[in-house]
Design an enzyme around this catalytic site. Structure first.
Site, PDB file in Angstrom:
ATOM      1  N   GLU A 166       0.947  -1.189   0.102  1.00  0.00           N
ATOM      2  CA  GLU A 166       0.075   0.213  -0.095  1.00  0.00           C
ATOM      3  C   GLU A 166       0.752   1.354   0.217  1.00  0.00           C
ATOM      4  O   GLU A 166       0.717   2.321   0.768  1.00  0.00           O
ATOM      5  CB  GLU A 166      -0.983  -0.284   1.111  1.00  0.00           C
ATOM      6  CG  GLU A 166      -1.852  -1.213   1.430  1.00  0.00           C
ATOM      7  CD  GLU A 166      -2.600  -1.410   2.555  1.00  0.00           C
ATOM      8  OE1 GLU A 166      -2.576  -0.556   3.312  1.00  0.00           O
ATOM      9  OE2 GLU A 166      -3.243  -2.516   2.695  1.00  0.00           O
ATOM     10  N   ASN A 208       1.950  -5.175  -3.276  1.00  0.00           N
ATOM     11  CA  ASN A 208       0.874  -5.453  -2.973  1.00  0.00           C
ATOM     12  C   ASN A 208      -0.261  -4.142  -2.497  1.00  0.00           C
ATOM     13  O   ASN A 208       0.204  -3.293  -1.793  1.00  0.00           O
ATOM     14  CB  ASN A 208       0.827  -6.290  -1.704  1.00  0.00           C
ATOM     15  CG  ASN A 208      -0.406  -7.225  -1.269  1.00  0.00           C
ATOM     16  OD1 ASN A 208      -1.211  -7.665  -2.028  1.00  0.00           O
ATOM     17  ND2 ASN A 208      -0.685  -7.086   0.196  1.00  0.00           N
ATOM     18  N   HIS A 244      -9.993  -6.160  -1.733  1.00  0.00           N
ATOM     19  CA  HIS A 244     -11.210  -5.791  -0.739  1.00  0.00           C
ATOM     20  C   HIS A 244     -12.359  -5.235  -1.482  1.00  0.00           C
ATOM     21  O   HIS A 244     -12.130  -3.925  -1.747  1.00  0.00           O
ATOM     22  CB  HIS A 244     -10.621  -5.042   0.538  1.00  0.00           C
ATOM     23  CG  HIS A 244      -9.642  -5.812   1.070  1.00  0.00           C
ATOM     24  ND1 HIS A 244      -9.753  -6.990   1.977  1.00  0.00           N
ATOM     25  CD2 HIS A 244      -8.371  -5.503   1.303  1.00  0.00           C
ATOM     26  CE1 HIS A 244      -8.698  -7.349   2.572  1.00  0.00           C
ATOM     27  NE2 HIS A 244      -7.774  -6.570   2.170  1.00  0.00           N
ATOM     28  N   GLU A 273      -6.079 -10.695  -1.091  1.00  0.00           N
ATOM     29  CA  GLU A 273      -7.012 -10.406   0.324  1.00  0.00           C
ATOM     30  C   GLU A 273      -8.374 -10.394  -0.014  1.00  0.00           C
ATOM     31  O   GLU A 273      -9.036  -9.585   0.523  1.00  0.00           O
ATOM     32  CB  GLU A 273      -6.605  -8.983   0.872  1.00  0.00           C
ATOM     33  CG  GLU A 273      -5.054  -9.228   1.249  1.00  0.00           C
ATOM     34  CD  GLU A 273      -4.362  -8.033   1.929  1.00  0.00           C
ATOM     35  OE1 GLU A 273      -5.425  -7.130   2.485  1.00  0.00           O
ATOM     36  OE2 GLU A 273      -3.312  -7.668   2.115  1.00  0.00           O
ATOM     37  N   ASP A 275     -12.304 -10.193  -0.212  1.00  0.00           N
ATOM     38  CA  ASP A 275     -13.521 -10.459   0.337  1.00  0.00           C
ATOM     39  C   ASP A 275     -14.470  -9.426  -0.216  1.00  0.00           C
ATOM     40  O   ASP A 275     -14.281  -8.598  -0.997  1.00  0.00           O
ATOM     41  CB  ASP A 275     -13.352 -10.363   1.833  1.00  0.00           C
ATOM     42  CG  ASP A 275     -12.786  -8.987   2.447  1.00  0.00           C
ATOM     43  OD1 ASP A 275     -12.638  -7.919   1.674  1.00  0.00           O
ATOM     44  OD2 ASP A 275     -12.171  -9.097   3.630  1.00  0.00           O
TER      45      ASP A 275
HETATM   46  O1  G3I Z   1      -3.487   0.602  16.913  1.00  0.00           O
HETATM   47  C1  G3I Z   1      -4.486   0.400  17.607  1.00  0.00           C
HETATM   48  C2  G3I Z   1      -3.796   0.419  19.117  1.00  0.00           C
HETATM   49  O2  G3I Z   1      -3.465   1.523  19.345  1.00  0.00           O
HETATM   50  C3  G3I Z   1      -4.978  -0.111  20.254  1.00  0.00           C
HETATM   51  O3  G3I Z   1      -4.392  -0.503  21.338  1.00  0.00           O
HETATM   52  C4  G3I Z   1      -5.529  -1.394  19.656  1.00  0.00           C
HETATM   53  C5  G3I Z   1      -6.633  -2.167  20.510  1.00  0.00           C
HETATM   54  O4  G3I Z   1      -7.909  -1.353  20.414  1.00  0.00           O
HETATM   55  O5  G3I Z   1      -5.952  -1.516  18.399  1.00  0.00           O
HETATM   56  C6  G3I Z   1      -4.998  -1.125  17.448  1.00  0.00           C
HETATM   57  O6  G3I Z   1      -5.449  -1.058  16.094  1.00  0.00           O
HETATM   58  C7  G3I Z   1      -5.847  -2.289  15.579  1.00  0.00           C
HETATM   59  C8  G3I Z   1      -5.029  -2.970  14.523  1.00  0.00           C
HETATM   60  O7  G3I Z   1      -5.328  -3.767  13.776  1.00  0.00           O
HETATM   61  C9  G3I Z   1      -3.451  -2.876  15.038  1.00  0.00           C
HETATM   62  O8  G3I Z   1      -3.461  -4.078  15.814  1.00  0.00           O
HETATM   63  C10 G3I Z   1      -7.164  -2.035  15.123  1.00  0.00           C
HETATM   64  O9  G3I Z   1      -8.315  -1.993  15.992  1.00  0.00           O
HETATM   65  C11 G3I Z   1      -7.598  -3.282  14.342  1.00  0.00           C
HETATM   66  O10 G3I Z   1      -8.972  -3.144  13.590  1.00  0.00           O
HETATM   67  C12 G3I Z   1      -6.585  -3.565  12.932  1.00  0.00           C
HETATM   68  O11 G3I Z   1      -7.003  -4.626  12.213  1.00  0.00           O
HETATM   69  C13 G3I Z   1      -6.057  -5.148  11.323  1.00  0.00           C
HETATM   70  C14 G3I Z   1      -5.764  -4.284  10.043  1.00  0.00           C
HETATM   71  O12 G3I Z   1      -5.314  -4.861   8.850  1.00  0.00           O
HETATM   72  C15 G3I Z   1      -5.101  -3.044  10.682  1.00  0.00           C
HETATM   73  O13 G3I Z   1      -4.817  -2.424   9.280  1.00  0.00           O
HETATM   74  C16 G3I Z   1      -6.909  -6.535  10.699  1.00  0.00           C
HETATM   75  O14 G3I Z   1      -7.109  -7.383  11.681  1.00  0.00           O
HETATM   76  C17 G3I Z   1      -6.423  -7.124   9.392  1.00  0.00           C
HETATM   77  O15 G3I Z   1      -7.200  -7.900   9.004  1.00  0.00           O
HETATM   78  C18 G3I Z   1      -6.046  -5.922   8.587  1.00  0.00           C
HETATM   79  O16 G3I Z   1      -5.660  -6.358   7.258  1.00  0.00           O
HETATM   80  C19 G3I Z   1      -5.255  -5.594   6.406  1.00  0.00           C
HETATM   81  C20 G3I Z   1      -3.983  -6.027   5.551  1.00  0.00           C
HETATM   82  O17 G3I Z   1      -2.883  -6.192   6.377  1.00  0.00           O
HETATM   83  C21 G3I Z   1      -3.607  -4.898   4.279  1.00  0.00           C
HETATM   84  N1  G3I Z   1      -4.563  -5.004   3.433  1.00  0.00           N
HETATM   85  C22 G3I Z   1      -5.959  -4.242   4.187  1.00  0.00           C
HETATM   86  C23 G3I Z   1      -6.578  -5.463   4.947  1.00  0.00           C
HETATM   87  C24 G3I Z   1      -7.729  -4.959   5.651  1.00  0.00           C
HETATM   88  O18 G3I Z   1      -7.760  -3.855   6.570  1.00  0.00           O
END
Ligand code: G3I
Length: 361
Positions: A166, A208, A244, A273, A275
């Site tokens: 990205e 990607n 996505h 990825e 969905d």
């Molecule tokens: O950064 C905060 C942190 O400060 C906080 O303490 C914590 C608890 O609430 O949350 C943290 O953020 C989370 C983040 O992952 C980091 O762990 C988000 O809430 C959470 O929603 C996030 O989810 C992941 C997301 O990437 C982040 O961008 C998903 O599980 C994951 O499926 C998703 O995957 C990405 C691919 O890697 C790249 N392409 C897009 C795809 C979908 O977003």
């Protein structure tokens, strides 16, 4: 050589899929078992990220039915969060390899390849990196050392790495949030590929992104970058569309053309990825019509990959709604995966399976 996909067969198969009774697994054929032999069928392996905030234990570690479906249906696995910087490198001098090691081990035990995700990204970087004060030389060394450590640890065990994730925004400009590009300039992208290649010469190294399913300035930016990297003899091997998709924005009916542009450069391509999210009606249950449309989007995406010779990897971003990231990010949307929470299958699952089986013949 292009794979031949018989449109008539697959249209009939899609209609049949819509009236097929739900099956929980058992002896039914799996996606991986019917797929063309040169195409890997993958899924994200749920854990980390949004799962940390949910009222369930780590899915990959503790959900046995989940693990059974994961092993049965797929022959490629992508750690959803477990190889991202904040997860695998939580402190400057500390790595957390346990969860990624467990996925790599599971994959090897189950005849699966692994897609490594990801090395150079703007998101999910640890606080010590985001908030630290480093000279440019230190930052460069931090990235180099991370790549050699992580890619080196899994040398020979990762089929494809998402090296740069990205990196462009919707205007085709480098994302200003990307700490590496902002601080070190875009030349760092070539370095990241070179370092990853030195650490694991057999791994296929990818660009990607999402939002590259239709032609436009973002795809143009990737094409120009890919050409430049190849001209500079940088070890770039592939370009991937995350895919996505949302039913708000239409089917990815130009995706094959986009992938072909990168195939024409001599690169591999992949769907990494996929969905397909939808607006959920009141009560939360999708209509039969919505599920049919969703199935058709999954099929269009798979058909695009099947139509391009060098597209050898087709991955969905999770296989069950139980663990999907979608409702966390898009509260009005959901039902984006191919299985319900209890792993029973949606029309999209059967459509993928029928399309794969038709392409194998
Ligand atoms: O950064 C905060 C942190 O400060 C906080 O303490 C914590 C608890 O609430 O949350 C943290 O953020 C989370 C983040 O992952 C980091 O762990 C988000 O809430 C959470 O929603 C996030 O989810 C992941 C997301 O990437 C982040 O961008 C998903 O599980 C994951 O499926 C998703 O995957 C990405 C691919 O890697 C790249 N392409 C897009 C795809 C979908 O977003």
């Amino acid at each position: 050589m292009k794979r031949t996909v018989l449109a008539v067969v697959t249209v009939l198969a899609t209609s049949a899929a819509l009236i097929q009774p739900v099956q929980a697994g058992g002896h039914a054929k799996s996606l991986r078992s019917v797929a063309p032999r040169d195409l890997r069928i993958g899924t994200a392996v749920a854990g980390g990220g949004h799962h940390l905030d949910q009222p369930y234990p780590d899915p990959f570690t503790y959900d046995k039915p989940y693990r059974r479906v994961l092993a049965k249906e797929f022959n490629s696995a992508s750690p959803e969060n477990q190889m991202k910087w904040e997860f695998i490198h939580p402190e400057r001098n500390k790595y957390n390899f346990g969860p990624a090691d467990a996925i790599v081990k599971f994959a090897r035990q189950n005849g699966q390849v692994v897609r490594g995700h990801t090395l150079l990204w703007h998101s999910q970087n640890p606080a010590w990196l985001n908030e630290g004060t480093f000279t440019k030389a230190e930052l460069r060394q931090i990235l180099k050392s991370h790549i050699f450590t992580v890619v080196g640890r899994y040398k020979g065990k990762i089929q494809q790495w998402d090296v740069a994730n990205e990196i462009f925004n919707e205007n085709g400009e480098y994302r200003s949030e990307n700490i590496w590009i902002r601080e070190l300039g875009p030349g760092i992208i070539a370095d990241a590929f070179r370092w990853a290649h030195q650490a694991d010469p057999k791994a296929q190294l990818f660009l990607n992104d999402y939002g590259v399913e239709w032609p436009g300035v973002k795809v143009d930016a990737y094409e120009a970058l890919a050409k430049q990297l190849l001209a500079d003899r940088v070890p770039l091997h592939g370009f991937a569309s995350q895919a996505h998709l949302s039913m708000r924005y239409g089917a990815p009916d130009q995706l094959a053309g986009v992938l072909q542009r990168f195939d024409d450069l001599g690169l591999k391509t992949a769907i990494t990825e996929l969905d397909v999210r939808m607006d959920l009606p009141e009560g939360g249950a999708p209509t039969a019509e919505q599920l049919a449309t969703q199935a058709s989007y999954y099929k269009t995406t798979l058909d695009a990959c099947l139509a391009v010779a060098g597209c050898n990897s087709f991955t969905i971003w999770g296989f069950t709604d139980k663990y999907s990231w979608v409702p966390v990010f898009f509260p009005a949307e959901g039902a984006a995966t191919v299985m319900w929470d209890d792993f029973t299958k949606k029309p999209a699952y059967y459509t993928l399976r029928d399309t794969l089986a038709a392409a194998r013949r």
